[in-house]
Design a protein around this motif. Structure first.
Motif, short mmCIF file in Angstrom:
data_model
loop_
_atom_site.label_atom_id
_atom_site.label_comp_id
_atom_site.label_asym_id
_atom_site.label_seq_id
_atom_site.Cartn_x
_atom_site.Cartn_y
_atom_site.Cartn_z
N ALA A 316 0.85 -1.19 0.00
CA ALA A 316 0.00 0.00 0.00
C ALA A 316 0.88 1.24 0.00
O ALA A 316 2.04 1.20 0.45
CB ALA A 316 -0.91 0.01 1.23
N ARG A 324 -5.26 6.89 -1.25
CA ARG A 324 -4.51 5.75 -0.71
C ARG A 324 -4.73 4.60 -1.67
O ARG A 324 -5.86 4.29 -2.05
CB ARG A 324 -5.01 5.39 0.68
CG ARG A 324 -4.31 4.18 1.30
CD ARG A 324 -4.62 4.08 2.79
NE ARG A 324 -3.98 2.95 3.43
CZ ARG A 324 -2.69 2.88 3.76
NH1 ARG A 324 -1.91 3.91 3.49
NH2 ARG A 324 -2.19 1.81 4.36
N VAL A 326 -4.19 0.60 -2.19
CA VAL A 326 -3.95 -0.69 -1.53
C VAL A 326 -4.01 -1.76 -2.60
O VAL A 326 -5.05 -1.95 -3.25
CB VAL A 326 -5.00 -0.96 -0.44
CG1 VAL A 326 -4.70 -2.29 0.26
CG2 VAL A 326 -5.06 0.18 0.57
N GLN A 355 -5.26 -1.66 6.40
CA GLN A 355 -5.03 -0.72 5.29
C GLN A 355 -6.29 0.03 4.87
O GLN A 355 -6.21 1.13 4.33
CB GLN A 355 -4.46 -1.47 4.08
CG GLN A 355 -3.27 -2.34 4.34
CD GLN A 355 -2.16 -1.63 5.07
OE1 GLN A 355 -1.79 -0.50 4.72
NE2 GLN A 355 -1.62 -2.27 6.10
#
Length: 565
Positions: A316, A324, A326, A355
């Motif tokens: 990630a 973000r 992942v 995550q």
């Protein structure tokens, strides 16, 4: 070019640092220079090949700096080969905090020639078409495509095909061994994987693109073998062969070097036990020897195959507060024992749990297999799993197992436990129970050789985030015509309702989410681009189109998705 076998590949890049990967012809010291900054690394060896990963620091945020590569003081890049004459200098494009992220993504790319025959058989390579456009050699139909380059490209599986080999790969196999013996014209070991990667990445246009566009990657089944880890019986059948062990060890070992290592940021790489050994090596007694990691690398690959909980391929990264990313391993981390079958083992699910959180504008989840198939296909797969696991007794077990092996019914839908676990995590994020809810939660996937967009909602209650599935597949490996008709049918709403009745017959409970295909499917060889704008998440798909020479396609839009979120 004799000292540089493959690369340079530009891998992990942030605002001030960049990672460059190369394969060289011999042991030595590799130096990368960009402006006033330079860094060097000694090569390490594996199975008679030589590699280096160089981390350059001190770069200016938001800059595009031309760079050079030297091996033992001799310049090897930029290339002086005439086939690179039309390409501009390779650059390191660092991220600029706050600038809207633009990312390309896609999967499934065969390595065959770009001549008339290759185009007739497999269509235009969309990645290569994009490379020619980025280099200014060809044009794009849409003015929007000329806005700027992506910040990175995410390859979502099947970068190489270890089981469906090209003529060039078959010629290499014939020079090494008898292809009438197992594993025939499929790949056998690390050496054949190394040659396959060279075939995939050596074309001048794609080689230039990979030298100047940062990349992240994850494997899918064809990187190892079609239907890799479909079920317990599939796994047992493979392990009973005389050739599978060398194949999977060679595949995972080469994946670690050619793909995985460059996915990691500096901190994650420093935590990797094998990389720590490479980075700490001092050159031996005379300071000039190369560390050979063959045995340690093969042991890692063997252990990761037999005990997947011992190594994590997922990763990630954050792009300040706007996004973000992942990237989830949906192949090697599977639990296949019938009594506890799941897409993710306990450790992988715990990692993913950590995550998936809010407090970012957009949460992007990369998984090679679409999390949300078209509803009709999803229910077919969930039904197949249910009867294979005993919902209809012994006859159903035989029918379900044979159906999922023959028809590739092994996506998230065919691992209902893992599907439901991840769906609940995503709904928690979307509802704001894991920090501020993102504007969008978007699954990015490939594998299925057609592209589409789907959108999901919870079955009960409301959420603040838009939940989207975006699929881009193939980059180059078109779906057979007979399968296109089937995919069109299962993408329609009536097929979803009929499929739900089928899964009910297999006693599959309702999923936590409901969804439908909102755009597509379409079947071009294509590459998708997403951009995070103030208006939301924009996406479009582009393909190469031959208007003159087959090796000089122009770029055209396949589809555009209005801002989401």
């Amino acid at each position: 070019m004799s000292d540089l076998v493959l690369g340079p590949l530009l891998r992990y890049v942030d605002a001030t640092s960049a990672t460059v990967w190369v394969e060289t012809a011999h042991a030595g010291v590799v130096t990368v220079t960009a402006g006033d900054e330079h860094a060097s690394a000694r090569t390490f060896g594996a199975h008679g090949h030589h590699y280096a990963l160089i981390e350059l620091t001190g770069l200016e945020p938001g800059s595009k700096t031309p760079y050079q590569v030297d091996v033992d003081g001799e310049r090897v890049w930029p290339s002086t080969d005439p086939e690179f004459a039309d390409f501009p200098p390779s650059v390191i494009p660092t991220l600029l905090p706050g600038k809207p992220l633009r990312m390309a993504f896609g999967s499934c790319r065969v390595s065959v020639p770009h001549d008339e025959q290759g185009v007739a058989d497999f269509g235009v390579d969309a990645l290569r078409a994009y490379a020619l456009f980025m280099a200014g050699i060809t044009t794009a139909e849409s003015p929007e495509d000329n806005e700027r380059w992506p910040d990175l490209v995410l390859f979502l599986g099947d970068q190489v095909y270890a089981d469906e080999t090209s003529d060039a790969m078959r010629e290499f196999i014939e020079r090494r061994r008898d292809p009438d013996q197992p594993p025939w014209y499929e790949l056998k070991d690390y050496e054949e994987y190394a040659h396959l990667y060279a075939l995939a990445w050596r074309d001048p246009a794609n080689r230039w693109l990979l030298s100047t566009l940062p990349s992240a990657m994850i494997f899918d089944d064809h990187d190892i073998r079609d239907d890799w880890n479909t079920s317990w019986s599939w796994r047992q059948a493979m392990e009973a062969t005389s050739w599978w062990h060398d194949r999977v060890v060679g595949g995972l070992a080469s994946y670690w070097i050619y793909q995985h290592l460059g996915n990691l940021g500096p901190d994650e790489r420093r935590a990797d036990e094998l990389w720590k050994r490479i980075a700490a090596y001092d050159g031996g007694s005379d300071g000039r020897q190369e560390l050979d990691v063959t045995d340690a690398l093969d042991a890692l690959a063997d252990r990761a195959d037999q005990h997947p909980e011992t190594y994590r391929w997922s990763y990630a990264r954050d792009f300040d507060t706007q996004a973000r990313l992942v990237v989830v391993d949906s192949r090697a981390a599977r639990v296949l024992e019938p009594e506890r079958r799941s897409m993710l083992d306990d450790g992988e699910l715990m990692w993913l749990d950590a995550q998936l959180h809010g407090d970012v504008d957009h949460l992007l989840v990369g998984t090679s297999l679409p999390f949300l198939l078209s509803p009709g296909l999803h229910h077919i797969e969930s039904f197949s799993e249910a009867i294979a696991e005993g919902a209809w007794g012994r006859p159903g077990k035989w029918l379900g197992e044979n159906a999922r092996s023959a028809a590739d019914l092994e996506h998230w839908a065919a691992f209902q436990q893992g599907f439901r676990d991840v769906a609940r995590l995503v709904l928690d994020v979307a509802a704001g129970r894991r920090g501020r809810a993102p504007r969008t939660i978007t699954f990015l996937s490939g594998d299925v050789h057609h592209s589409y967009v789907a959108e999901a909602q919870p079955r009960g209650g409301v959420v603040a985030s838009r939940i989207v599935q975006a699929v881009c597949s193939p980059i180059r490996n078109p779906l057979p015509a007979v399968m296109r008709g089937f995919m069109r049918v299962v993408s329609k709403r009536p097929s979803g309702r009929a499929g739900r009745l089928l899964s009910l017959a297999g006693r599959v409970p309702l999923e936590p989410v409901r969804w439908g295909v909102t755009q597509g499917p379409w079947y071009d060889n294509n590459l998708a681009i997403l951009q995070l704008d103030p208006a939301g998440l924009r996406m479009w798909w582009v393909a190469g189109e031959v208007t003159g020479r087959p090796d000089l396609p122009v770029l055209r839009r396949v589809a555009t998705v209005d801002p989401v979120g």
